[in-house]
Design a protein around this motif. Structure first.
Motif, PDB file in Angstrom:
ATOM      1  N   ASP A 106     -42.015  11.284  18.487  1.00 52.25           N
ATOM      2  CA  ASP A 106     -42.436   9.894  18.336  1.00 52.25           C
ATOM      3  C   ASP A 106     -41.295   8.899  18.558  1.00 52.25           C
ATOM      4  OD1 ASP A 106     -44.474   8.015  17.963  1.00 52.25           O
ATOM      5  OD2 ASP A 106     -43.990   7.793  15.837  1.00 52.25           O
ATOM      6  N   ALA A 107     -40.375   9.263  19.485  1.00 56.10           N
ATOM      7  CA  ALA A 107     -39.292   8.338  19.847  1.00 56.10           C
ATOM      8  C   ALA A 107     -39.857   7.223  20.716  1.00 56.10           C
ATOM      9  CB  ALA A 107     -38.192   9.086  20.595  1.00 56.10           C
ATOM     10  N   LYS A 108     -39.168   6.112  20.757  1.00 56.22           N
ATOM     11  CA  LYS A 108     -39.554   4.994  21.623  1.00 56.22           C
ATOM     12  C   LYS A 108     -38.815   5.136  22.953  1.00 56.22           C
ATOM     13  CE  LYS A 108     -41.943   3.327  18.262  1.00 56.22           C
ATOM     14  NZ  LYS A 108     -42.861   4.381  17.903  1.00 56.22           N
ATOM     15  N   PRO A 109     -39.506   5.044  24.074  1.00 56.72           N
ATOM     16  CA  PRO A 109     -38.860   5.274  25.381  1.00 56.72           C
ATOM     17  C   PRO A 109     -37.566   4.492  25.607  1.00 56.72           C
ATOM     18  CG  PRO A 109     -41.223   5.165  25.667  1.00 56.72           C
ATOM     19  CD  PRO A 109     -40.943   4.788  24.221  1.00 56.72           C
ATOM     20  N   PRO A 110     -37.510   3.184  25.306  1.00 63.04           N
ATOM     21  CA  PRO A 110     -36.261   2.474  25.581  1.00 63.04           C
ATOM     22  C   PRO A 110     -35.093   2.891  24.675  1.00 63.04           C
ATOM     23  CG  PRO A 110     -38.054   0.911  25.101  1.00 63.04           C
ATOM     24  CD  PRO A 110     -38.562   2.293  24.825  1.00 63.04           C
ATOM     25  N   ALA A 111     -35.396   3.620  23.605  1.00 65.12           N
ATOM     26  CA  ALA A 111     -34.347   4.029  22.672  1.00 65.12           C
ATOM     27  C   ALA A 111     -33.699   5.361  23.054  1.00 65.12           C
ATOM     28  CB  ALA A 111     -34.919   4.134  21.264  1.00 65.12           C
ATOM     29  N   CYS A 112     -34.271   6.068  24.024  1.00 64.52           N
ATOM     30  CA  CYS A 112     -33.736   7.372  24.431  1.00 64.52           C
ATOM     31  C   CYS A 112     -32.469   7.179  25.258  1.00 64.52           C
ATOM     32  CB  CYS A 112     -34.769   8.129  25.249  1.00 64.52           C
ATOM     33  SG  CYS A 112     -36.272   8.538  24.340  1.00 64.52           S
ATOM     34  N   LYS A 113     -31.406   7.868  24.836  1.00 61.38           N
ATOM     35  CA  LYS A 113     -30.116   7.763  25.522  1.00 61.38           C
ATOM     36  C   LYS A 113     -29.544   9.157  25.687  1.00 61.38           C
ATOM     37  CE  LYS A 113     -29.441   3.812  22.610  1.00 61.38           C
ATOM     38  NZ  LYS A 113     -30.540   4.255  21.786  1.00 61.38           N
ATOM     39  N   THR A 114     -29.082   9.461  26.905  1.00 65.09           N
ATOM     40  CA  THR A 114     -28.478  10.763  27.168  1.00 65.09           C
ATOM     41  C   THR A 114     -27.138  10.562  27.843  1.00 65.09           C
ATOM     42  OG1 THR A 114     -30.616  11.853  27.406  1.00 65.09           O
ATOM     43  CG2 THR A 114     -28.737  12.962  28.396  1.00 65.09           C
ATOM     44  N   ARG A 115     -26.148  11.323  27.371  1.00 66.49           N
ATOM     45  CA  ARG A 115     -24.851  11.337  28.042  1.00 66.49           C
ATOM     46  C   ARG A 115     -24.505  12.787  28.348  1.00 66.49           C
ATOM     47  NH1 ARG A 115     -20.302  10.322  23.383  1.00 66.49           N
ATOM     48  NH2 ARG A 115     -21.242  11.729  21.888  1.00 66.49           N
ATOM     49  N   PHE A 116     -23.815  12.973  29.455  1.00 67.03           N
ATOM     50  CA  PHE A 116     -23.436  14.294  29.925  1.00 67.03           C
ATOM     51  C   PHE A 116     -21.921  14.422  29.881  1.00 67.03           C
ATOM     52  CE2 PHE A 116     -27.518  13.395  31.795  1.00 67.03           C
ATOM     53  CZ  PHE A 116     -28.203  14.588  31.636  1.00 67.03           C
ATOM     54  N   ARG A 117     -21.454  15.560  29.382  1.00 69.65           N
ATOM     55  CA  ARG A 117     -20.023  15.830  29.331  1.00 69.65           C
ATOM     56  C   ARG A 117     -19.767  17.162  30.041  1.00 69.65           C
ATOM     57  NH1 ARG A 117     -18.999  14.660  22.951  1.00 69.65           N
ATOM     58  NH2 ARG A 117     -20.130  16.618  22.865  1.00 69.65           N
ATOM     59  N   ARG A 118     -19.079  17.059  31.156  1.00 71.54           N
ATOM     60  CA  ARG A 118     -18.734  18.249  31.928  1.00 71.54           C
ATOM     61  C   ARG A 118     -17.505  18.905  31.307  1.00 71.54           C
ATOM     62  NH1 ARG A 118     -18.097  17.801  38.376  1.00 71.54           N
ATOM     63  NH2 ARG A 118     -19.607  16.215  37.838  1.00 71.54           N
ATOM     64  N   THR A 119     -17.587  20.208  31.070  1.00 73.34           N
ATOM     65  CA  THR A 119     -16.459  20.940  30.505  1.00 73.34           C
ATOM     66  C   THR A 119     -15.827  21.815  31.576  1.00 73.34           C
ATOM     67  OG1 THR A 119     -17.891  22.724  29.739  1.00 73.34           O
ATOM     68  CG2 THR A 119     -17.448  20.960  28.184  1.00 73.34           C
ATOM     69  N   GLU A 120     -14.515  21.758  31.648  1.00 77.44           N
ATOM     70  CA  GLU A 120     -13.794  22.515  32.666  1.00 77.44           C
ATOM     71  C   GLU A 120     -13.671  23.980  32.311  1.00 77.44           C
ATOM     72  OE1 GLU A 120     -10.073  20.736  33.664  1.00 77.44           O
ATOM     73  OE2 GLU A 120     -10.949  18.740  33.783  1.00 77.44           O
ATOM     74  N   ASP A 121     -13.436  24.292  31.059  1.00 80.42           N
ATOM     75  CA  ASP A 121     -13.179  25.666  30.651  1.00 80.42           C
ATOM     76  C   ASP A 121     -14.315  26.197  29.798  1.00 80.42           C
ATOM     77  OD1 ASP A 121     -10.583  25.725  31.838  1.00 80.42           O
ATOM     78  OD2 ASP A 121      -9.858  24.531  30.148  1.00 80.42           O
ATOM     79  N   THR A 122     -14.764  27.401  30.142  1.00 79.63           N
ATOM     80  CA  THR A 122     -15.800  28.075  29.377  1.00 79.63           C
ATOM     81  C   THR A 122     -15.355  29.510  29.148  1.00 79.63           C
ATOM     82  OG1 THR A 122     -17.539  26.725  30.363  1.00 79.63           O
ATOM     83  CG2 THR A 122     -18.218  28.787  29.372  1.00 79.63           C
ATOM     84  N   VAL A 123     -15.376  29.936  27.923  1.00 79.29           N
ATOM     85  CA  VAL A 123     -15.044  31.316  27.587  1.00 79.29           C
ATOM     86  C   VAL A 123     -16.193  31.861  26.741  1.00 79.29           C
ATOM     87  CG1 VAL A 123     -13.423  32.843  26.410  1.00 79.29           C
ATOM     88  CG2 VAL A 123     -12.576  30.807  27.604  1.00 79.29           C
ATOM     89  N   VAL A 124     -16.736  32.992  27.159  1.00 78.47           N
ATOM     90  CA  VAL A 124     -17.809  33.646  26.420  1.00 78.47           C
ATOM     91  C   VAL A 124     -17.312  35.039  26.067  1.00 78.47           C
ATOM     92  CG1 VAL A 124     -20.176  34.493  26.499  1.00 78.47           C
ATOM     93  CG2 VAL A 124     -19.597  32.322  27.602  1.00 78.47           C
ATOM     94  N   GLY A 125     -17.233  35.317  24.801  1.00 78.22           N
ATOM     95  CA  GLY A 125     -16.679  36.603  24.381  1.00 78.22           C
ATOM     96  C   GLY A 125     -15.261  36.739  24.914  1.00 78.22           C
ATOM     97  N   PRO A 126     -14.919  37.892  25.447  1.00 73.87           N
ATOM     98  CA  PRO A 126     -13.570  38.073  25.979  1.00 73.87           C
ATOM     99  C   PRO A 126     -13.421  37.591  27.424  1.00 73.87           C
ATOM    100  CG  PRO A 126     -14.736  40.150  26.016  1.00 73.87           C
ATOM    101  CD  PRO A 126     -15.657  39.151  25.361  1.00 73.87           C
ATOM    102  N   ASP A 127     -14.520  37.122  28.040  1.00 71.61           N
ATOM    103  CA  ASP A 127     -14.504  36.787  29.467  1.00 71.61           C
ATOM    104  C   ASP A 127     -14.267  35.307  29.732  1.00 71.61           C
ATOM    105  OD1 ASP A 127     -15.131  39.427  30.141  1.00 71.61           O
ATOM    106  OD2 ASP A 127     -17.279  39.020  29.903  1.00 71.61           O
ATOM    107  N   THR A 128     -13.596  35.030  30.827  1.00 73.42           N
ATOM    108  CA  THR A 128     -13.470  33.648  31.286  1.00 73.42           C
ATOM    109  C   THR A 128     -14.241  33.434  32.580  1.00 73.42           C
ATOM    110  OG1 THR A 128     -11.435  34.150  32.478  1.00 73.42           O
ATOM    111  CG2 THR A 128     -11.207  33.323  30.229  1.00 73.42           C
ATOM    112  N   GLU A 129     -14.651  34.506  33.222  1.00 71.39           N
ATOM    113  CA  GLU A 129     -15.377  34.411  34.486  1.00 71.39           C
ATOM    114  C   GLU A 129     -16.826  34.845  34.302  1.00 71.39           C
ATOM    115  OE1 GLU A 129     -13.947  33.101  37.213  1.00 71.39           O
ATOM    116  OE2 GLU A 129     -12.192  32.825  35.950  1.00 71.39           O
ATOM    117  N   GLY A 130     -17.678  34.341  35.165  1.00 70.24           N
ATOM    118  CA  GLY A 130     -19.050  34.812  35.204  1.00 70.24           C
ATOM    119  C   GLY A 130     -20.006  34.208  34.200  1.00 70.24           C
TER     120      GLY A 130
END
Length: 118
Positions: free
Chosen positions: A34-58
């Motif tokens: 039940d949000a009002k359409p003009p009140a919806c705001k989205t911002r995007f943040r791109r992250t350079e580094d991602t590590v999942v478990g022991p991996d940095t690739e894939g």
């Protein structure tokens, strides 16, 4: 309100239709929370580094945080989180060699939340 923040791995930049996702996320917030359409705001943040478990690739990550004014039920918040994950499925194309880890959280904004429009 709602305040939507999307953190996403840089490796998804060309595969993620961010505008289309935001439009759909806003529509779901209006429909489900039940949000009002003009009140919806989205911002995007791109992250350079991602590590999942022991991996940095894939691996690539998208995490969506939605802050709403208090008063929605836990069921409503869960439905909105699921709808947002469905929107991610529709707007993030698969990338060869990357496992996507997508998540969404809907929380109440702190009672100190204030805003103004100029």
């Amino acid at each position: 309100m709602p305040q939507i923040t999307v953190d996403y791995s840089e490796r998804l930049a060309d595969a993620f239709d961010r505008r289309a996702f935001a439009v759909e996320a806003h529509a779901r917030a209006v429909e489900i929370a039940d949000a009002k359409p003009p009140a919806c705001k989205t911002r995007f943040r791109r992250t350079e580094d991602t590590v999942v478990g022991p991996d940095t690739e894939g691996h690539a990550i998208v995490h969506v945080t939605i802050g709403l004014l208090a008063g929605r039920t836990e069921e409503t918040k869960a439905r909105l989180a699921e709808a947002v994950l469905e929107a991610l499925r529709a707007h993030v194309k698969p990338v060869e060699g990357l496992a996507l880890h997508a998540s969404a959280e809907v929380r109440d904004l702190d009672p100190s939340y204030r805003k103004y429009d100029a």
